[in-house]
Design a protein around this motif. Structure first.
Motif, PDB file in Angstrom:
ATOM      1  N   TYR A   1       0.851  -1.187   0.000  1.00  0.00           N
ATOM      2  CA  TYR A   1       0.000   0.000   0.000  1.00  0.00           C
ATOM      3  C   TYR A   1       0.885   1.234   0.000  1.00  0.00           C
ATOM      4  CZ  TYR A   1      -4.392  -2.430   0.955  1.00  0.00           C
ATOM      5  OH  TYR A   1      -5.516  -3.210   0.851  1.00  0.00           O
ATOM      6  N   CYS A   2       0.355   2.344  -0.541  1.00  0.00           N
ATOM      7  CA  CYS A   2       1.125   3.586  -0.514  1.00  0.00           C
ATOM      8  C   CYS A   2       0.206   4.788  -0.316  1.00  0.00           C
ATOM      9  CB  CYS A   2       1.950   3.744  -1.793  1.00  0.00           C
ATOM     10  SG  CYS A   2       1.031   4.383  -3.198  1.00  0.00           S
ATOM     11  N   TRP A   3       0.824   5.896   0.085  1.00  0.00           N
ATOM     12  CA  TRP A   3       0.137   7.179   0.252  1.00  0.00           C
ATOM     13  C   TRP A   3       0.906   8.210  -0.554  1.00  0.00           C
ATOM     14  CZ3 TRP A   3       0.859   3.482   3.829  1.00  0.00           C
ATOM     15  CH2 TRP A   3      -0.259   3.036   4.551  1.00  0.00           C
ATOM     16  N   GLU A   4       0.258   8.819  -1.543  1.00  0.00           N
ATOM     17  CA  GLU A   4       0.885   9.845  -2.362  1.00  0.00           C
ATOM     18  C   GLU A   4       0.647  11.186  -1.676  1.00  0.00           C
ATOM     19  OE1 GLU A   4      -0.785   9.343  -6.235  1.00  0.00           O
ATOM     20  OE2 GLU A   4       0.403   7.544  -6.671  1.00  0.00           O
ATOM     21  N   LEU A   5       1.608  11.604  -0.903  1.00  0.00           N
ATOM     22  CA  LEU A   5       1.495  12.796  -0.045  1.00  0.00           C
ATOM     23  C   LEU A   5       1.289  14.071  -0.874  1.00  0.00           C
ATOM     24  CD1 LEU A   5       4.425  11.786   2.316  1.00  0.00           C
ATOM     25  CD2 LEU A   5       1.971  11.483   2.729  1.00  0.00           C
ATOM     26  N   PRO A   6       0.539  15.027  -0.362  1.00  0.00           N
ATOM     27  CA  PRO A   6       0.030  15.118   1.015  1.00  0.00           C
ATOM     28  C   PRO A   6      -1.278  14.362   1.260  1.00  0.00           C
ATOM     29  CG  PRO A   6      -0.538  17.103  -0.160  1.00  0.00           C
ATOM     30  CD  PRO A   6       0.284  16.274  -1.108  1.00  0.00           C
ATOM     31  N   SER A   7      -1.816  13.694   0.239  1.00  0.00           N
ATOM     32  CA  SER A   7      -3.052  12.938   0.438  1.00  0.00           C
ATOM     33  C   SER A   7      -2.783  11.739   1.358  1.00  0.00           C
ATOM     34  CB  SER A   7      -3.586  12.425  -0.904  1.00  0.00           C
ATOM     35  OG  SER A   7      -4.656  11.524  -0.691  1.00  0.00           O
ATOM     36  N   LEU A   8      -3.737  11.452   2.219  1.00  0.00           N
ATOM     37  CA  LEU A   8      -3.633  10.287   3.093  1.00  0.00           C
ATOM     38  C   LEU A   8      -4.609   9.189   2.673  1.00  0.00           C
ATOM     39  CD1 LEU A   8      -3.177  11.948   6.609  1.00  0.00           C
ATOM     40  CD2 LEU A   8      -1.431  11.021   5.056  1.00  0.00           C
ATOM     41  N   ASN A   9      -5.019   9.256   1.407  1.00  0.00           N
ATOM     42  CA  ASN A   9      -5.839   8.176   0.854  1.00  0.00           C
ATOM     43  C   ASN A   9      -4.953   6.969   0.557  1.00  0.00           C
ATOM     44  OD1 ASN A   9      -8.238   9.674   0.895  1.00  0.00           O
ATOM     45  ND2 ASN A   9      -7.763  10.606  -1.097  1.00  0.00           N
ATOM     46  N   MET A  10      -5.313   5.829   1.095  1.00  0.00           N
ATOM     47  CA  MET A  10      -4.491   4.627   0.960  1.00  0.00           C
ATOM     48  C   MET A  10      -4.724   3.995  -0.412  1.00  0.00           C
ATOM     49  SD  MET A  10      -4.088   1.711   3.887  1.00  0.00           S
ATOM     50  CE  MET A  10      -5.699   0.957   3.689  1.00  0.00           C
ATOM     51  N   ILE A  11      -3.642   3.688  -1.127  1.00  0.00           N
ATOM     52  CA  ILE A  11      -3.724   3.106  -2.472  1.00  0.00           C
ATOM     53  C   ILE A  11      -3.172   1.682  -2.427  1.00  0.00           C
ATOM     54  CG2 ILE A  11      -2.947   3.282  -4.863  1.00  0.00           C
ATOM     55  CD1 ILE A  11      -2.532   6.301  -4.330  1.00  0.00           C
ATOM     56  N   ASN A  12      -3.982   0.734  -2.888  1.00  0.00           N
ATOM     57  CA  ASN A  12      -3.550  -0.661  -2.957  1.00  0.00           C
ATOM     58  C   ASN A  12      -2.797  -0.869  -4.269  1.00  0.00           C
ATOM     59  OD1 ASN A  12      -3.341  -3.467  -3.199  1.00  0.00           O
ATOM     60  ND2 ASN A  12      -5.260  -3.816  -2.118  1.00  0.00           N
ATOM     61  N   ILE A  13      -1.481  -0.946  -4.187  1.00  0.00           N
ATOM     62  CA  ILE A  13      -0.654  -1.022  -5.395  1.00  0.00           C
ATOM     63  C   ILE A  13      -0.928  -2.295  -6.185  1.00  0.00           C
ATOM     64  CG2 ILE A  13       1.707  -1.179  -6.275  1.00  0.00           C
ATOM     65  CD1 ILE A  13       0.911   1.582  -5.323  1.00  0.00           C
ATOM     66  N   ARG A  14      -1.070  -3.409  -5.503  1.00  0.00           N
ATOM     67  CA  ARG A  14      -1.322  -4.676  -6.190  1.00  0.00           C
ATOM     68  C   ARG A  14      -2.640  -4.621  -6.946  1.00  0.00           C
ATOM     69  NH1 ARG A  14       1.466  -9.209  -4.497  1.00  0.00           N
ATOM     70  NH2 ARG A  14      -0.369 -10.514  -4.748  1.00  0.00           N
ATOM     71  N   GLU A  15      -3.668  -4.048  -6.321  1.00  0.00           N
ATOM     72  CA  GLU A  15      -4.964  -3.976  -6.981  1.00  0.00           C
ATOM     73  C   GLU A  15      -4.959  -2.960  -8.113  1.00  0.00           C
ATOM     74  OE1 GLU A  15      -7.143  -6.284  -6.117  1.00  0.00           O
ATOM     75  OE2 GLU A  15      -5.452  -6.832  -4.873  1.00  0.00           O
ATOM     76  N   LYS A  16      -4.214  -1.894  -7.933  1.00  0.00           N
ATOM     77  CA  LYS A  16      -4.141  -0.864  -8.971  1.00  0.00           C
ATOM     78  C   LYS A  16      -3.504  -1.434 -10.235  1.00  0.00           C
ATOM     79  CE  LYS A  16      -2.609   3.890  -9.762  1.00  0.00           C
ATOM     80  NZ  LYS A  16      -1.869   5.049  -9.197  1.00  0.00           N
ATOM     81  N   SER A  17      -2.403  -2.158 -10.072  1.00  0.00           N
ATOM     82  CA  SER A  17      -1.734  -2.740 -11.240  1.00  0.00           C
ATOM     83  C   SER A  17      -2.606  -3.822 -11.863  1.00  0.00           C
ATOM     84  CB  SER A  17      -0.374  -3.324 -10.842  1.00  0.00           C
ATOM     85  OG  SER A  17      -0.523  -4.310  -9.860  1.00  0.00           O
ATOM     86  N   PHE A  18      -3.296  -4.587 -11.026  1.00  0.00           N
ATOM     87  CA  PHE A  18      -4.197  -5.618 -11.540  1.00  0.00           C
ATOM     88  C   PHE A  18      -5.324  -4.998 -12.350  1.00  0.00           C
ATOM     89  CE2 PHE A  18      -8.173  -7.945 -11.027  1.00  0.00           C
ATOM     90  CZ  PHE A  18      -7.836  -9.176 -11.572  1.00  0.00           C
ATOM     91  N   SER A  19      -5.915  -3.917 -11.818  1.00  0.00           N
ATOM     92  CA  SER A  19      -7.012  -3.248 -12.514  1.00  0.00           C
ATOM     93  C   SER A  19      -6.553  -2.666 -13.844  1.00  0.00           C
ATOM     94  CB  SER A  19      -7.588  -2.134 -11.634  1.00  0.00           C
ATOM     95  OG  SER A  19      -8.094  -2.657 -10.436  1.00  0.00           O
ATOM     96  N   SER A  20      -5.337  -2.113 -13.878  1.00  0.00           N
ATOM     97  CA  SER A  20      -4.814  -1.530 -15.122  1.00  0.00           C
ATOM     98  C   SER A  20      -4.652  -2.595 -16.195  1.00  0.00           C
ATOM     99  CB  SER A  20      -3.462  -0.862 -14.850  1.00  0.00           C
ATOM    100  OG  SER A  20      -3.602   0.165 -13.906  1.00  0.00           O
ATOM    101  N   ILE A  21      -4.111  -3.746 -15.793  1.00  0.00           N
ATOM    102  CA  ILE A  21      -3.913  -4.841 -16.743  1.00  0.00           C
ATOM    103  C   ILE A  21      -5.260  -5.337 -17.259  1.00  0.00           C
ATOM    104  CG2 ILE A  21      -3.097  -7.222 -16.984  1.00  0.00           C
ATOM    105  CD1 ILE A  21      -0.946  -6.507 -14.877  1.00  0.00           C
ATOM    106  N   SER A  22      -6.226  -5.520 -16.334  1.00  0.00           N
ATOM    107  CA  SER A  22      -7.546  -6.003 -16.722  1.00  0.00           C
ATOM    108  C   SER A  22      -8.236  -5.027 -17.659  1.00  0.00           C
ATOM    109  CB  SER A  22      -8.415  -6.230 -15.481  1.00  0.00           C
ATOM    110  OG  SER A  22      -7.902  -7.277 -14.714  1.00  0.00           O
TER     111      SER A  22
END
Length: 323
Positions: free
Chosen positions: A289-310
């Motif tokens: 998981y990551c946070w692209e500061l200053p936002s504190l919204n949590m990003i699921n990297i594994r799911e993001k890459s999976f969604s992009s591929i799909s």
């Protein structure tokens, strides 16, 4: 001993006269059948585990029949239980079948997808097993075999058991999708032993994810941004090489430099750049998981890459508009 045998014989005769079958007087045959049924099978440990957990069941005669193809209803009953399904939604399509309650749980969990034909008594293929597992994990994908394989949720064949090592000693070939296809075909039948093995893998990964999410939520709940800085505290993370590894990393605004944040310590950093947490257990990547500061919204990297591929694949199959 002779008196005991005589007493048993007399009792048996008395019961027979009364029309009662003296089943308790004979040696149980199902125990021998049950123990010899899979005693030397490659999946014995996993079968014992699944039986103990009540995730899979023996037949009425006490046998397990490890190499028998599992039916769709049997498979879903086990998968629903290991995934912890409780709630139900009406699903009258299978009538009064014994697994109707299971299909109602599956309906509520929205596991159905068009590529799987609903037939409780049908023999399961490896593709269907992969598709159900992928849907249960929350990902409906065009390529369930690859998803379950690369995420270590469906590696449960005797072919894998005897052929996981690569051509060079100490090297493994299981990460290569083509190797997987050549080793076990999507059309192969999915056996009861393979189901037990797969259930163990799903249960293990679920526990790993739950533990890793605990650390991730601790980190998330500790963070706040104030006057251009992000503050927080790194959880007490383990670092046992190849077994349990977790780390929190801060990347600067340019993405060119990073530093690992010390476990158990507070931090105050510029609210630019990225903070990430990565967890590996038994040499398997569990979550990132990551946070692209200053936002504190949590990003699921594994799911993001999976969604992009799909999404890219769906666009390729369906057209530029994705419809």
């Amino acid at each position: 001993m002779k008196k005991m045998k005589l007493a048993k014989t007399m009792l048996a005769a008395l019961l027979a006269t009364c029309g009662i079958v003296p089943v308790l007087l004979s040696e149980p045959t199902s125990v021998t059948a049950a123990t010899s049924d899979y005693a030397n099978h490659w999946a014995k440990k996993e079968i014992d585990w699944a039986l103990q957990k009540g995730l899979i069941w023996k037949y009425a005669d006490g046998t397990f029949r490890p190499d028998e193809t599992v039916t769709q209803a049997q498979f879903l009953a086990s998968l629903a239980k290991v995934m912890g399904l409780k709630e139900k939604a009406p699903y009258p399509a299978i009538g009064n079948h014994w697994a109707r309650g299971v299909y109602e749980q599956v309906a509520k969990a929205n596991w159905f997808s068009p590529d799987i034909k609903i037939d409780p008594n049908a023999q399961m293929t490896r593709y269907e097993a992969a598709a159900w597992i992928t849907n249960a994990w929350g990902h409906k994908t065009y390529e369930p075999m690859k998803y379950t394989f690369t995420n270590h949720l469906l590696v449960s064949s005797w072919r894998f058991k005897n052929g996981l090592e690569g051509k060079k000693p100490g090297y493994f070939a299981y990460e290569e999708y083509n190797y997987f296809l050549k080793t076990a075909l999507p059309t192969d039948r999915f056996t009861r032993a393979e189901l037990a093995h797969t259930l163990k893998m799903i249960d293990t990964r679920k526990r790993y994810v739950a533990e890793a999410m605990g650390w991730t939520n601790q980190l998330k709940n500790s963070m706040y941004v104030k006057e251009g800085k992000v503050y927080g505290k790194v959880p007490n993370l383990p670092f046992i090489e190849y077994r349990r590894q977790a780390q929190v990393v801060y990347w600067d605004g340019d993405g060119t430099d990073f530093k690992r944040l010390e476990p158990g310590k507070n931090f105050a950093l510029p609210a630019t750049g990225t903070i990430s947490i990565d967890v590996i257990m038994d040499s398997l990547s569990i979550l990132t998981y990551c946070w692209e500061l200053p936002s504190l919204n949590m990003i699921n990297i594994r799911e993001k890459s999976f969604s992009s591929i799909s999404q890219a694949r769906n666009t390729e199959l369906l057209g530029n508009d994705g419809k």
